[in-house]
Enzyme design. Structure first.
Site, PDB file in Angstrom:
ATOM      1  CG  HIS C  57      -1.690  -1.414   0.877  1.00  0.00           C
ATOM      2  ND1 HIS C  57      -2.504  -1.699   0.207  1.00  0.00           N
ATOM      3  CD2 HIS C  57      -1.653  -2.144   2.511  1.00  0.00           C
ATOM      4  CE1 HIS C  57      -2.777  -2.915   1.012  1.00  0.00           C
ATOM      5  NE2 HIS C  57      -2.764  -3.248   2.175  1.00  0.00           N
ATOM      6  CG  HIS C 219      -6.114  -5.727   1.617  1.00  0.00           C
ATOM      7  ND1 HIS C 219      -6.316  -5.018   2.024  1.00  0.00           N
ATOM      8  CD2 HIS C 219      -4.965  -6.051   2.395  1.00  0.00           C
ATOM      9  CE1 HIS C 219      -6.205  -4.311   2.847  1.00  0.00           C
ATOM     10  NE2 HIS C 219      -4.666  -5.017   3.609  1.00  0.00           N
TER      11      HIS C 219
END
Ligand SMILES: Nc1ncnc2c1ncn2[C@@H]1O[C@H](COP(=O)(O)OP(=O)(O)O)[C@@H](O)[C@H]1O
Ligand SMILES: Nc1ncnc2c1ncn2[C@@H]1O[C@H](COP(=O)(O)OP(=O)(O)O)[C@@H](O)[C@H]1O
Ligand SMILES: [Mg+2]
Ligand SMILES: [Mg+2]
Ligand SMILES: [Mg+2]
Ligand SMILES: [Mg+2]
Lengths: 211, 331, 331, 211
Positions: C57, C219
């Site tokens: 991320h 995700h």
């Protein structure tokens, strides 16, 4: 017979139409050996020209050509913008204030245009650029005008020569413009700028031949 | 084509509108012709630094407008040089009386359009100098090509010459510094995937799942060679060796290493490659003393990366360290 | 799988090495267990702000380590929460005696692992408070789910609470501010393409050429619904309407608008969407006074974007404006 | 008959082997309704366990289970790390210092493990989690032990029940863990954590059954 502002304007409109019809083909050609924008660039430019022609009604052939030049310069961008722009600008200067153009004037304006492209872009024959369509076209036009041809016939001969010239770029390895970065991998593809030249001249010839 | 856009023809203008909304304190935009200027332009008696080029390489150049870097940036259509009138209008808007330095990447279109703009501006009595960036070592034979392309070096040059202008260097001095950066900077890039130009609608080239393109430019022009995917170690070597071979970076030389993402390569991969590059250079005695890592000159959503090496001297290092405040680069 | 990596299992560690090389002045890294701390840690008598979570991320969280934001970040494997021992080690390294605030995104894995770490650290006499970020309005029914996910709001929260800690707020006050941010922040995201996790080797989900996923998490968990591609105008509406509906942002409310790229969405598209969003909100009387636009919480090389809206008050605005100096966020 | 540290260690090694063989299958299951890391997480954890078992030779069943627990906790991450870690930790506490485990002790340790997972994860039956494999397994084990079963038989019964329980997750809509975000779209898929439970219990049963 010779062409007035009305006919030159009609020729330019027809050129815009043909470019628009062939937009995707030109994109595809440029995608293969360049960055894929040539069709969009030319189409954007000639759409701008059409818009300008709605606003203004240039009184002489030279004024039409000048309007095309400045509009292309300020709307196409890329390599082709300044090059086509210069070609039309030089052509405009050459014809001056003449009310109409005969075959000799047309050939002279083509010659001036090609010289302008060479002056700006420094391309030589067989560098796989629009020059490879422009040079044979101007030679053919000069010959036809010298033989006393009409504007329509002169442009038709020029268009045919441009078409052959454009096709001759296929086997060439590019030495100017973005395609040159590909080295040998540029061979086997038609140069998009040369194709545009052939399309435009054919459109112009079409209109003048019909007069 | 998967993009978050409205009409493809409006992408650049729509994006500029959003940029203006996002950075009201830093930027002012002008539409038709399109350009971006810093809010406090013109800064009187400061050399104005103006750049531009086709869109699709953001943050270059529009994201670098601000104090310590560019006074104006002129974005063309995607991958298409802007037109002379746009460049001229931007110069007019930012020239503060000390002249304008144009930073041009070496592509036929950019060179021709900026050349015309420079003539037009000079005709209005504005002092204009131009530097042409041509740092891409992937272009080997520059006599049989349009010459080397301007790529990553452009970012470093804009930062450094922007700092010089901000410090009050005059036009001749800014130009000299720009030429010095240009002489000492080299880059090379690679791609894993091709970008899609909005008005084209399909990828700029086709690359198989197991292939990568080495020596690619920032317009997704095909590169030097197409080879099979390799490890990061090997990719780094493929990019750095030609750079080192081209400009004789010598043992002990001080350099800035710029590890650039072409757009979609994520930070993890970029930092990973940066780490490999630092070790590679350290082993060869090249001293990296400054770094820049991130997506600063991109090719839409292309996956890939490039390295740029710039030889530093005391002045260039100080100019690099000088404060900068732009949407994409701030310290 | 097209990635610039060596062994998939080493990606996180290799990237951390490169990060340390790229930011020697700002960061120190620790390997096995992996974590990143600001160079001057521990800062005595300052509340330490620690976060972490699965990698992939970036820049979240490692890129936000530095003065005015995080004292430490603990990256797990790609998309996998870090383990308690790693979090505990990071807390030990940065706690300066004033206690530690843990910023945890609401995923079962993160919550469980950080919970354990907090117990372990408390057992060593360190004052630990935890804030759980759960701002994703795409998760509608939080009684029949693991609860709302922590997404874009995390970036804003880390910036604001980091500023509070830097200014000397104590642990209770930092915690209160964090809870205030958490209460007033909402996000929603979408994806055009799926990312590929290195150790998986194929895309996380399959999306047809004409499809997009609305309400996707970071995700690459499938989202709320899968629909056909639409214009930017329509996409913005699809994301902002549920946000506005969830937290009653009222006419005249002052908000921060964060327009985030999920990784591969280029700046042009992001700014374009941001511009659309600003108009959308202005039409509804919501006053945007602060903005953040860029790839700050990503999902590897996923194409897509998210919006986050945070209700501002005077204190939160001042903390947002306070200086920050990290690899990814600096002003 | 009962299991000593040696047998428990062998069972754990076998579990690691089975997880490794099924790594990609677990990744696929998690890719469908989660984030695709479950196979990698479990495999990383059990490889770490094997590495620890090379360094240490825990003297009692409880010590083996404790080593597994702490290693999983510090190497798996994600949701499954703390949950499997807690299960092994509670199991370890329950068996204490015993030199060997009979079927009753095994059933009791399973029960403690399941209670631990519920305490941490708050999942209920039919939430489509590892609980749906663990709960039937522990019930089956308790029943078998109550009937005076041997460790091998007890574990085999538990493994069968776990397998059935795991399969029962297919039609369920997830209400815990990452799969819950899919809502109705989570139905029709096997829960990866439940599959891991079934695989591990089958591996343990295999080893004990062979003794
Ligand atoms: N130096 C040059 N001289 C003449 N023509 C050139 C030169 N460089 C490029 N061209 C022409 O321009 C065409 C490409 O135009 P276009 O795609 O619109 O611009 P760009 O290359 O900037 O993307 C080429 O196909 C070629 O015919
Ligand atoms: N609250 C919970 N209680 C019990 N088991 C859970 C819970 N949440 C998740 N799980 C289990 O964890 C598994 C997923 O593990 P894993 O993929 O390793 O972690 P993550 O979901 O963090 O990526 C699920 O298949 C499910 O069986
Ligand atoms: Mg082109
Ligand atoms: Mg172009
Ligand atoms: Mg995970
Ligand atoms: Mg998972």
């Amino acid at each position: 017979m010779s062409c007035t502002a009305r006919e030159v304007t009609a020729a330019v409109r027809r050129g815009a139409e043909v470019i628009s019809v062939h937009r995707d083909e030109l994109v595809e050609l440029d995608r293969a050996i360049g960055d894929g924008d040539h069709g969009e660039n030319m189409d954007r430019g000639f759409r701008a020209v059409l818009a300008q022609l709605e606003l203004a009604d240039p009184p002489t052939p030279g004024a039409v050509l000048k309007l095309v030049a400045t509009t292309l310069i300020s709307s196409v961008g890329g390599a082709s913008g300044p090059l086509f722009g210069t070609a039309f600008l030089r052509a405009a200067s050459t014809v001056g204030d003449a009310e109409s153009l005969d075959a000799t004037a047309i050939a002279a304006s083509l010659r001036a245009g090609v010289d302008g492209v060479v002056a700006r872009g420094k391309a030589e024959p067989e560098d796989k650029t629009m020059i490879d369509a422009l040079l044979p076209a101007v030679r053919a036009a000069e010959e036809s005008a010298g033989r006393g041809g009409e504007p329509g016939g002169t442009l038709a001969t020029a268009a045919e020569a441009a078409e052959v010239g454009a096709r001759s770029t296929v086997p060439l390895v590019a030495r100017k413009g973005r395609a040159s970065y590909l080295g040998d991998r540029s061979a086997g593809h038609l140069d998009p700028g040369a194709r545009s030249v052939a399309l435009l001249l054919a459109a112009f010839a079409d209109v003048e031949g019909a007069e | 084509m998967k993009k978050i856009i409205n009409a493809p023809a409006d992408v650049v203008t729509d994006a500029l509108r959003g940029m203006a909304a996002a950075h009201p304190d830093r930027l002012r935009i002008h539409l038709d012709p399109d350009f971006v200027v810093r809010t406090d332009a013109p800064v009187s008696d400061k050399v104005a630094v103006v750049s531009g080029g086709g869109s699709g390489h953001e943050p270059l150049h529009v994201g670098f407008v601000g104090s310590g870097m560019l006074d104006a940036a002129v974005p063309g259509a995607v991958f298409t040089s802007p037109t002379p009138d746009a460049v001229q209008a931007a110069i007019r808007e930012v020239d503060g009386g000390a002249g304008t330095l144009l930073v041009v990447k070496n592509y036929t279109g950019d060179v021709l359009n900026f050349e015309t703009a420079a003539e037009l501006a000079a005709g209005e009595g504005i002092g204009v100098r131009t530097v042409v960036v041509q740092d891409d070592v992937a272009v080997q034979d520059s006599t049989n090509t349009a010459g080397r392309r301007g790529v990553g070096g452009t970012v470093l040059l804009e930062k450094i010459v922007g700092a010089a202008a901000e410090r009050g260097h005059d036009l001749a001095s800014c130009h000299e510094i720009a030429e010095r950066v240009s002489a000492g900077v080299r880059s090379m890039g690679m791609a894993l995937t091709a970008p899609t130009v909005p008005h084209v609608g399909e990828p700029s080239f086709d690359l198989a799942d197991y292939e990568m393109e080495i020596g690619v430019g920032i317009h997704a022009e095909p590169g030097r060679e197409r080879v099979e995917l390799e490890s990061a170690d090997r990719i780094v070597q493929r990019l750095l060796e030609p750079i080192l071979a081209d400009l004789p970076f010598r043992e002990g030389d001080e350099v800035l290493l710029f590890t650039n993402s072409m757009g979609a390569t994520p930070p993890t991969e970029l930092y990973l490659a940066h780490g490999v590059a630092e070790r590679f250079l350290a082993e060869r005695g090249v001293r990296v003393t400054r770094r820049l890592v991130g997506p600063y000159i991109t090719s839409l959503e292309m996956q890939g990366m490039s390295f740029t090496l710039l030889k530093l001297d005391d002045e260039l290092r100080q100019l690099w360290d000088a404060p900068v405040s732009t949407p994409a680069l701030t310290w």
